[in-house]
Design a protein around this motif. Structure first.
Motif, short mmCIF file in Angstrom:
data_model
loop_
_atom_site.label_atom_id
_atom_site.label_comp_id
_atom_site.label_asym_id
_atom_site.label_seq_id
_atom_site.Cartn_x
_atom_site.Cartn_y
_atom_site.Cartn_z
N ALA A 159 0.83 -1.21 0.00
CA ALA A 159 0.00 0.00 0.00
C ALA A 159 0.86 1.26 0.00
CB ALA A 159 -0.93 -0.01 1.22
N LEU A 160 1.91 1.28 0.83
CA LEU A 160 2.81 2.44 0.86
C LEU A 160 3.53 2.63 -0.46
CD1 LEU A 160 4.37 2.20 4.45
CD2 LEU A 160 2.84 3.98 3.57
N SER A 161 3.85 1.53 -1.11
CA SER A 161 4.52 1.63 -2.41
C SER A 161 3.62 2.32 -3.42
CB SER A 161 4.89 0.23 -2.91
OG SER A 161 5.83 -0.38 -2.05
N TYR A 162 2.33 2.01 -3.40
CA TYR A 162 1.39 2.68 -4.29
C TYR A 162 1.27 4.17 -3.94
CZ TYR A 162 -0.38 -1.43 -6.74
OH TYR A 162 -0.50 -2.54 -7.55
N ASN A 164 8.02 0.80 -6.80
CA ASN A 164 7.70 -0.59 -7.09
C ASN A 164 7.25 -1.30 -5.82
OD1 ASN A 164 8.12 -3.55 -7.58
ND2 ASN A 164 8.84 -2.81 -9.56
N PHE A 165 6.12 -2.02 -5.90
CA PHE A 165 5.57 -2.63 -4.69
C PHE A 165 6.48 -3.70 -4.11
CE2 PHE A 165 3.88 -5.57 -7.87
CZ PHE A 165 4.02 -6.81 -7.25
N PHE A 166 7.42 -4.24 -4.91
CA PHE A 166 8.37 -5.23 -4.40
C PHE A 166 9.20 -4.64 -3.26
CE2 PHE A 166 7.35 -7.67 -8.10
CZ PHE A 166 7.68 -8.97 -7.78
N VAL A 167 9.57 -3.37 -3.41
CA VAL A 167 10.43 -2.72 -2.42
C VAL A 167 9.72 -2.63 -1.07
CG1 VAL A 167 11.69 -0.62 -1.83
CG2 VAL A 167 11.62 -1.39 -4.21
N GLY A 168 8.52 -2.05 -1.07
CA GLY A 168 7.78 -1.89 0.18
C GLY A 168 7.42 -3.22 0.80
N ALA A 169 7.03 -4.18 -0.02
CA ALA A 169 6.62 -5.49 0.50
C ALA A 169 7.79 -6.21 1.17
CB ALA A 169 6.05 -6.34 -0.63
N ILE A 170 8.95 -6.18 0.53
CA ILE A 170 10.12 -6.85 1.10
C ILE A 170 10.53 -6.21 2.42
CG2 ILE A 170 12.60 -7.23 0.76
CD1 ILE A 170 11.96 -7.63 -2.23
N VAL A 230 10.88 -9.90 -13.13
CA VAL A 230 11.21 -9.71 -11.71
C VAL A 230 10.99 -11.00 -10.94
CG1 VAL A 230 10.52 -8.54 -9.58
CG2 VAL A 230 10.82 -7.22 -11.67
N THR A 231 9.86 -11.66 -11.22
CA THR A 231 9.55 -12.93 -10.56
C THR A 231 10.61 -13.98 -10.85
OG1 THR A 231 7.16 -12.52 -10.66
CG2 THR A 231 7.86 -14.80 -10.40
N ILE A 232 11.02 -14.09 -12.12
CA ILE A 232 12.04 -15.06 -12.51
C ILE A 232 13.37 -14.74 -11.82
CG2 ILE A 232 13.46 -15.87 -14.44
CD1 ILE A 232 10.97 -15.54 -16.22
N THR A 233 13.73 -13.47 -11.80
CA THR A 233 15.01 -13.06 -11.19
C THR A 233 15.03 -13.33 -9.69
OG1 THR A 233 15.26 -11.30 -12.85
CG2 THR A 233 16.60 -11.13 -10.84
N THR A 254 10.02 -14.08 2.67
CA THR A 254 9.47 -12.79 2.28
C THR A 254 9.56 -12.58 0.78
OG1 THR A 254 10.13 -11.84 4.42
CG2 THR A 254 9.65 -10.29 2.65
N LEU A 255 10.68 -12.92 0.21
CA LEU A 255 10.87 -12.76 -1.24
C LEU A 255 9.86 -13.61 -2.02
CD1 LEU A 255 14.78 -12.79 -1.51
CD2 LEU A 255 13.25 -10.85 -1.87
N VAL A 256 9.65 -14.85 -1.56
CA VAL A 256 8.68 -15.73 -2.23
C VAL A 256 7.27 -15.17 -2.08
CG1 VAL A 256 7.61 -18.01 -2.20
CG2 VAL A 256 10.08 -17.79 -1.97
#
Length: 278
Positions: free
Chosen positions: A56-59, A64-70, A137-140, A185-187
């Protein structure tokens, strides 16, 4: 069935969805094995929901939501471990407090973000909307997670089965606990697009639990779990696309079906029934 395979040849979005689903099925299956062997299924649930405020904060800030989520996933895992290790409160209580608090914060921030449509997809997944950038991003990220599992396989094996002996051998048990939390967390973040935060824990736990019913070693369990996760993803995507139902939920229900069947036919279960009856 014809429509699905024809769609794979014609539609790029469906090709992206299939590749992403398989990758997530594999990496979730692998990490899930260590989660259930350590008795940390609740931790998987907590981390998968704790990433919601970060999304939510990333939005809100346009990143990128990956950053906030991680970031929030790692914060949650540190908080849970710290509370459990520095108080008389048990682990499941620490997980419950952290999980509910982060989820509530995420719900509030969803309202502030005013992007309910996008965040609804984060909650429940929308794998058919995966873009090229999301796929790569998912693959990486998945490749990085699998590389760490391969690199530290021995240490993760020892700390999962016998942390006391691992500590005696000079292995930093706490480090590998936090490493596993970061991988978890990454998964969880990579699976946001496919099954959403609500159903991530199912993809982490169900294929691994199914593999556990058959496996006689950790390596076999990892391979079986990854295979079951990938097959569940493909079949679930096929069902979702063909019958116009939620693909993420179809993937989870397919994995659950594999578990139910295995519960009744696996050699371990049959052996247990004989021992109980005897």
């Amino acid at each position: 069935m014809t429509n699905f395979f024809q769609g794979l040849l014609e539609f790029h979005f469906l090709q992206n969805a299939l590749i992403t689903a398989i990758v997530i099925g594999v990496v979730s299956g692998v990490v899930g094995c260590f989660i259930i062997l350590r008795g940390m299924s609740l931790m998987g649930d907590a981390i998968s929901h704790a990433v919601l405020p970060g999304v939510a904060l990333s939005y809100i800030f346009g990143i990128n939501f990956f950053v906030g989520a991680i970031v929030f996933g790692v914060i949650a895992s540190i908080m849970i471990t710290y509370i459990k290790g520095n108080s008389i409160i048990k682990g499941d209580t620490a997980i419950g407090i952290t999980f509910s608090s982060f989820l509530a914060l995420g719900v509030i921030l969803i309202g502030v973000a005013n992007s309910s449509t996008d965040l609804f997809h984060i909650l429940f997944g929308n794998i058919l909307a995966v873009q090229d950038s999301d796929k790569w991003v998912t693959i990486t990220v998945s490749a990085i997670v699998l590389a760490f599992v391969v690199l530290f396989f021995k240490e993760l094996l020892l700390t999962s089965f016998d942390p006391v002996m691992a500590q005696a051998m000079g292995i930093n048990v706490s480090f590998f606990h936090y490493l596993l939390m970061v991988l978890l967390t990454l998964v969880s973040v990579t699976a946001l697009q496919s099954v959403g935060t609500i159903l991530i824990v199912a993809m982490l736990i169900t294929p691994a639990a199914t593999a556990y019913l058959y496996a006689t070693s950790l390596k076999v369990m990892l391979v079986l779990s990854a295979t079951i996760g990938a097959c569940s993803s493909v079949i679930g995507l096929f069902i979702g696309y063909s019958f116009n139902v939620a693909a993420g939920s179809s993937i989870v229900l397919t994995a659950a079906a594999f578990f139910v069947i295995s519960f009744f036919i696996s050699p371990k279960q049959r052996q247990r029934k004989r021992s109980v009856q005897g």
